[in-house]
Structures are given as C-alpha cells and as structure tokens.
Design a protein around this motif. Structure first.
Motif: not given
Length: 259
Positions: A24, A44, A46, A77, A85
């Motif tokens: 990212e 985000c 992952t 982040l 996230h």
C-alpha cells in the motif's frame, strides 16, 4: 486523468486492497495521504502479514516477522493519516491456494460496508508478477463487479513506459520483478499519473521507513535521494466495470480482521 495531488479529492472514498504490508505504501502512499488531507475516507485491506518477507528466516521466523510487520504497518499508516485498516488473515505466499469464492465474498462484504468511490489494487499482472499480488488483484476485480456501488472506479497499479527508460537497470539489479514482468503500459492509458511533490514524497518515504524490515537495507543500499526519486510516482490504469455476475449475498464470507 488524475495528474495532481489537488485532484485526489475527486476520487472520493478510497478502498485499497493489497497483498502484503508495504504494498500500500509503495503504490499508493501519496494518494492516501493526499486523500486524508482533503478530508476523504481511506480504508486499507491487507491479505497477509508478510511473514515470509525476509532473506534471513533465522533472525526473523515467521511468527516474529508477522508480529513486527503488523506493528510496522500500523506506524506507516499513522504517518499517512489512515485510521481504518483490516486484515484478510491469509498466509504469505499462499493466496493462490485460497478458495477464490471465499476471498471474493469477504471483499464483497468490505465493499458493501465501505461503499467506496474508488478501489485501488493490483492488475492481473500483480505489477511485480508475485502470485499473491495477482491473486489479490483477481479477487478484488471480481468483488468490484459483484458488489461495488454503481459508479465505483477500479484502479489497478501500472508500470508506465517511462520507468523502463529511467529505472530498468536498477530494478533488474534489485530483483524487484519476476521474469517477464513488469507489463509496461503507455502513458496515455493511465488514469492516475502522479508525480509527488517534495512534501508528499518525504511523507511517503517516512511511511516506508516505518516498515524497516522491508525497506531499511534498500534505502541504505540506494541512498536516500535515489530511493526518494524511485518511489515518487504513483500510476494506475482504470479497469472498466462489466457487471457480469450477480451480487454476492449480504454478509457472505469471513469477517475482516481489524488491526
């Protein structure tokens, strides 16, 4: 085409879906930071914790590296102002073995929860050719077709032709790309073509430095100025929506793991 950081606001709410911590940051840190500065929501996701991402598994056994990369991603982040996230919880290097329907259903649930205006992820080549990257790109494209709101844009990380001219020798030396990759695209196909200014480049480098298990040696080897130049562009192509599949049932798939 988005060519200026001041244009990023028009991308609206961003959802990034990536394979490993640092994907990212390398591919979209400037976009994320500019979007947050403009007041946009950025989420985000992952897929893995990157537990295989070391040349020294004795010093960094998988459990220890996963824990450290989790902490590193949190710090990275934070530099970018991203506060939302989630993890998919898959094994690093094992995304190809994940049942695609399971992963797609989980991402459909994320899309329904976030309702992004723009989704950022890998294209079918995975940019570097990494199998995890390619799997995540496939899952995300399928989920967008099924569950993203009308008008959602799907932007896939791309390697423009000008990078071949400037960086191919260094990329080959570093072994960034698997044989046969990257797939080069002409600049006129780009939907996002950002050259980060000095302020956002510095912020991106700070976010990458926070993921030191992956970047410290590389920055030392390249030197900070060359490294900053190397990461100062972010480029994406847009994949048109097809809407060929029926929406997934609401709530399908495993829940995302926050973190």
């Amino acid at each position: 085409m988005t060519t200026s950081l001041t244009d990023v606001r028009a991308l609206g709410t961003l959802l990034g879906v990536w394979a490993h911590p640092d994907d990212e940051a390398y591919l979209s840190a400037g976009l994320m930071a500019a979007a947050r500065d403009a007041g946009s929501r950025v989420v985000c996701v992952t897929a893995t914790r990157g537990e295989q991402g070391t040349a020294d598994p004795v010093a960094w056994p998988p459990d220890a590296l996963a824990a450290e990369r989790t902490r590193e991603l949190d710090r990275s982040l934070e530099v970018l102002g991203v506060v939302e996230h989630a993890w998919l919880g898959y094994a690093d290097g094992g995304c190809d073995a994940v049942p695609a329907e399971e992963a797609v259903a989980t991402l459909c649930a994320a899309l329904e929860a976030v309702r992004p205006d723009t989704v950022l992820t890998f294209g079918p080549d995975g940019l570097t050719g990494h199998p995890d990257h390619r799997a995540v790109g496939r899952w995300t494209a399928a989920a967008v077709e099924r569950a993203a709101p009308a008008g959602t844009r799907l932007l896939q990380a791309a390697f423009p032709a000008r990078r071949v001219r400037r960086w191919s020798a260094l990329d080959a030396e570093l072994g960034v790309y698997l044989p046969g990759f990257p797939v080069v695209v002409p600049e006129d196909r780009l939907a996002v073509d950002l050259a980060l200014d000095e302020r956002y480049t510095a912020r991106k480098v700070a976010a990458l430095r926070a993921q030191a298990t992956q970047t410290a040696g590389l920055i030392d080897a390249m030197g900070p100025d060359v490294y900053a130049d190397w990461v100062a562009e972010e480029t994406f192509v847009e994949r048109p929506r097809r809407r060929l599949q029926a929406p997934a049932p609401a709530g399908a798939g495993a829940a995302l793991t926050a973190g």
